[in-house]
Design an enzyme around this catalytic site. Sequence first.
Site, mmCIF file in Angstrom:
data_model
loop_
_atom_site.group_PDB
_atom_site.id
_atom_site.type_symbol
_atom_site.label_atom_id
_atom_site.label_comp_id
_atom_site.label_asym_id
_atom_site.label_seq_id
_atom_site.Cartn_x
_atom_site.Cartn_y
_atom_site.Cartn_z
ATOM 1 N N LYS A 155 -16.088 17.329 37.164
ATOM 2 C CA LYS A 155 -15.007 17.700 36.231
ATOM 3 C C LYS A 155 -15.415 18.847 35.316
ATOM 4 O O LYS A 155 -14.674 19.830 35.165
ATOM 5 C CB LYS A 155 -14.624 16.452 35.424
ATOM 6 N N THR A 213 -17.895 20.969 35.723
ATOM 7 C CA THR A 213 -18.153 22.131 36.569
ATOM 8 C C THR A 213 -16.842 22.832 36.930
ATOM 9 O O THR A 213 -16.743 24.063 36.875
ATOM 10 C CB THR A 213 -18.897 21.692 37.843
ATOM 11 N N ARG A 222 -16.984 19.072 25.348
ATOM 12 C CA ARG A 222 -17.779 18.180 24.511
ATOM 13 C C ARG A 222 -19.256 18.570 24.571
ATOM 14 O O ARG A 222 -19.715 19.182 25.525
ATOM 15 C CB ARG A 222 -17.639 16.727 24.981
ATOM 16 N N LYS A 238 -27.101 9.898 34.251
ATOM 17 C CA LYS A 238 -25.930 10.726 34.528
ATOM 18 C C LYS A 238 -26.235 12.216 34.459
ATOM 19 O O LYS A 238 -25.667 13.029 35.174
ATOM 20 C CB LYS A 238 -24.814 10.372 33.531
ATOM 21 N N ALA A 292 -15.698 8.133 25.937
ATOM 22 C CA ALA A 292 -14.323 8.029 26.439
ATOM 23 C C ALA A 292 -13.888 6.579 26.582
ATOM 24 O O ALA A 292 -12.867 6.304 27.200
ATOM 25 C CB ALA A 292 -14.206 8.745 27.782
ATOM 26 N N PHE A 296 -14.444 10.804 31.725
ATOM 27 C CA PHE A 296 -14.172 9.821 32.775
ATOM 28 C C PHE A 296 -12.908 10.193 33.556
ATOM 29 O O PHE A 296 -12.509 11.340 33.616
ATOM 30 C CB PHE A 296 -14.074 8.410 32.192
ATOM 31 N N PHE A 310 -17.324 19.893 49.634
ATOM 32 C CA PHE A 310 -18.717 19.754 50.032
ATOM 33 C C PHE A 310 -18.869 20.235 51.478
ATOM 34 O O PHE A 310 -17.896 20.204 52.251
ATOM 35 C CB PHE A 310 -19.161 18.286 49.931
ATOM 36 N N TRP A 360 -19.036 25.302 42.200
ATOM 37 C CA TRP A 360 -20.456 24.951 42.100
ATOM 38 C C TRP A 360 -21.302 25.998 42.812
ATOM 39 O O TRP A 360 -22.332 26.427 42.294
ATOM 40 C CB TRP A 360 -20.715 23.561 42.705
#
Length: 558
Positions: A72, A74, A95, A106, A274, A302, A383, A411
């Site tokens: 998200k 990225t 954030r 994470k 969140a 999230f 991907f 990415w």
Amino acid sequence: MAYLSDIEIAQQCRMEPITEIAKKAHIDEKYIEQYGKYKAKIDPSLLNDTKRENGKLILVTAITPTPAGEGKTTTTIGLADGLKRLGKDVTVALREPSLGPVFGVKGGAAGGGYAQVVPMEDINLHFTGDFHAIGAANNLLAAMLDNHIQQGNSLGIDPRKICWKRCVDMNDRQLRYVVDGLGGKANGVPREDGFDITVASEIMAVLCLADSISDLKERLSRIIVGYTYDDEPVTCGQLKAAGAMTALLKDAIKPNLVQTLEGTPAFVHGGPFANIAHGCNSVMATRLALKMGDYTVTEAGFGADLGAEKFLDIKCRMASLVPDAVVVVATVRALKMHGGLAKTELANEDLQALERGVPNLLKHVSNIKNVYGLPCVVAVNRFPTDTDAEIAFIIEKCRSLGVNTVLSTVWAEGGKGGEALAKEVIRLCEEEKASFRFSYELDCTIEEKIEAVVKKIYGGDGIIVLPSAKKQIEKLTSLGFDRVPVCIAKTQYSFSDDPSKLGAPGGFKVTVKNVKVSAGAGFIVVLTGDILTMPGLPKSPAAERIDVDENGRISGLF
């Protein structure tokens, strides 16, 4: 082919001086407080001084998280860089990362690959000290609370009814439940206590919702720290702590300015959970970003059932914001996990698993379009293992809801990989009109608001309110807190309160276990399932792989 790590990519970036980034964001140097060459705080008085109109607001959210990842942040950064490549005047609002996930499992929150904000090491570590200031203010209030009891307790605070915890910005399960004040009369009143992680502190939520220092001080004053022997609430204002706490936060409230790898201005400020809080960057940073760019891309924590719901029902309501478009991020891999595949099986084409998992994406998309009335696009983070058949399947399913699907390769390619998504976002902003509405109105009862979110957003059948929570709701209603938004804390891994229910489950009810008020933030916190306000470290924490050489160059930070 060997891929560079996120930190290696970030360290190869030739950053522009922050003064140049400020110029791109139309910020005069008199409003800049530099923190070295590449970071700055921005004087909030700019908001009152500028004559610029607000730009378009783009919210980036995602499907229900899985261990396969969604990307998200990225996508948020790559979309902004894609808009910039198309000639748009754009800003980002994000954030700040917590040290807990950074050293845990994470990772940080500065994006990844070629879609990052930099200097990523600084942003993921101490940055400009905002979180430390929030922790200090939180713990000053805790110290003054216990000192008040020690010095005679003129307010009649019941030590068994204290609801204010200390905090530290670290995953430390050992501190969840403690007994303090031991060692005799001179060392305080013995009582059960505990620590939250800093991002779960109400002060974090307060800082992110305040629109000025005076508003910050008033919100701090309203914080309820406990109850008297007569069951009356005791506030921070009654302890006379708000002034000193505001003094600690006077710089932390100023938004931070950094840049993406491609030189797009990025406001990175605040970082509430969140779950316990609303999971969005500060209102002041969002407003600055909107004034300083024609397009502002922001995100919420999230999945869309948590972060986006809170962004729309809490932050937008309090700050009078209306998104012009919403991006829902998904990956084929994550949707196959929602369809029951193990993480080790995700590289194989499996349209059956995808068919079982795609209802999760469709439910989130339907919520954005049909509950909130907002234009929407699905961004699929592609991907190498994703097949054309799998991509075509998702495109066809989303088309049935009248929503376009765009492939994103930010990415690997940065802004170039976000151009297609940027074009669709521009189209949504220019051609589709938002008919924004909330999922509930404030004049509903507390239970009606919770039930509205569960039925409309989660797809559940209703709620089960435990007797203890029923009493709490009655108490908060009697105190006049029944006309504020609800902030529902539940697992991020499911629409339900059971993390094992993947996809888009139905026929469930959400159990309300605990209800409390965040009077300073201005919302009711509703606890469901097994929600922790102090996470723990995993068996192999990321901290074991982080190092620094004699020149101060950090390695292992993702």
